[in-house]
Structure formats: C-alpha cells, structure tokens
Design a protein around this motif. Structure first.
Motif, short mmCIF file in Angstrom:
data_model
loop_
_atom_site.label_atom_id
_atom_site.label_comp_id
_atom_site.label_asym_id
_atom_site.label_seq_id
_atom_site.Cartn_x
_atom_site.Cartn_y
_atom_site.Cartn_z
N HIS A 1 -5.01 4.99 6.97
CA HIS A 1 -4.77 5.24 5.55
C HIS A 1 -5.09 3.96 4.78
N ASP B 1 -3.69 2.49 2.42
CA ASP B 1 -2.52 1.69 2.06
C ASP B 1 -1.79 1.13 3.26
N THR B 2 -2.35 1.26 4.45
CA THR B 2 -1.71 0.72 5.66
C THR B 2 -1.73 -0.82 5.59
N PRO C 1 2.90 1.95 6.93
CA PRO C 1 2.42 2.57 5.68
C PRO C 1 3.00 1.84 4.48
#
Length: 192
Positions: A182, A184-185, A191
């Motif tokens: 993802h 935004d990791t 996360p």
C-alpha cells in the motif's frame, strides 16, 4: 519491545519432573544428562522441555498455571491405575508417570486425550501448551529465542531477523509478489 509483566507459579519437584515427562511425551528430546528420568531420550536434539515447556506452563498468561500441581497429581493417579491394570511395577523413587517408559507414557496420554475421556479437555490443553513451547516459543520474544538457539524454532528453520530486528524475505512464498505494498505503508511495514 516492552514485555508484558508476567507471573510464574512455583511448583514442587514432583510436579516439575512429572510435567517435564508429560511434555517430553508430547515433543520428545534428548536426555539432559545420563540419569535424566523425566526425558526418555527417544529423539535427538531438544524437545518440549528444552524449548521451555515448564516456563510456558508456569506463566500466568496460560490460564492453567494455578492448576499445575493438580494436573501432575492427576496424571500420576492415572499412571498408577494404568500400571496396575497393565501389571507394571513402578519405581517408588520417582512419581508414577515418570516411572513409566516412553511407550507406556505415550499409550497413557493417548488414552487421556481420546474422544470420550471425561478429562480429555485438560490433557489436550496441557498437550497443546507443551507443543506450543516447541513450535512457537510463545513465552519468549522470537528474536531472543533464536539468539539462544531455541530447539523448536531452529528445527523449523526460522531465520534470524535483520540487524534492525525486522524479518524481510528475499523470496516470495508463492514464487512471485502477489501485490504491491500500500502506498501509505511505513518503512517498518506498518500501515499509515
């Protein structure tokens, strides 16, 4: 990493050696010294006992910690009855379960954990915790357990973490990456 405060219950020497013999019946290991009566010595390397089964059982997070003396007494009562029925002579120098040879211990544990046994839940739970000490070291931080050469984690091939304490894997489990991380990791893998 902050560890959760824990309380370990003290148990007597007869309960200790009895529960060690039970744990060794579930995941056998090699004797710790030549005269070791708890460990049958039917397997090479460390088993449940060397993996810390007694530490895990005595840990208050298990929920069975306060009943260990009773479980040891119960399995010894069952061992006495088993020996009487099988015509076996028990060594009075050690608790009855410890006096049984490995094959007899296995047969007794099989009977105690069989469907329909009125105490099955106790013995299955005790067996699961003995196995858990070996295969997950639930009572230890994984990196510390590996650094100390934990027998179960080592036998399963669990690798050491990277220098920053995180595990990263060069090869994907399915032989290929299944999805992109993802966006935004964070760099630690969490996360956002």
């Amino acid at each position: 990493m902050r560890r959760i405060p824990e309380r370990k219950v003290d148990i007597g020497p007869d309960a200790t050696i009895t529960l060690e013999a039970y744990a060794d019946t579930i995941v056998p290991g090699e004797k710790r010294w030549p005269g070791d009566r708890a460990i049958a010595g039917v397997s090479a390397g460390g088993g449940a006992v060397a993996s810390g089964a007694l530490d895990l059982l005595r840990w208050d997070a298990t929920g069975i910690h306060d009943g260990l003396e009773d479980l040891a007494d119960r399995v010894n009562d069952h061992a006495r009855a088993y020996a009487d029925k099988a015509g076996l002579t028990l060594d009075p120098a050690v608790p009855p379960f410890v006096s049984l040879d490995y094959d007899e211990r296995v047969r007794l544990v099989q009977a105690l954990t069989a469907p329909g046994h009125p105490e099955k839940d106790f013995w299955v739970l005790l067996s699961l915790f003995c196995n858990m000490a070996f295969d997950s070291a639930a009572h230890l931080h994984t990196a510390e357990a590996l650094a100390e050469g934990h027998p179960g984690l080592t036998a399963m091939g669990i690798t050491q973490p990277d220098a920053d304490g995180l595990w990263r894997f060069q090869d994907f489990g399915y032989g290929r990456q299944l999805a992109d991380p993802h966006p935004d990791t964070t760099p630690t893998g969490s996360p956002a």
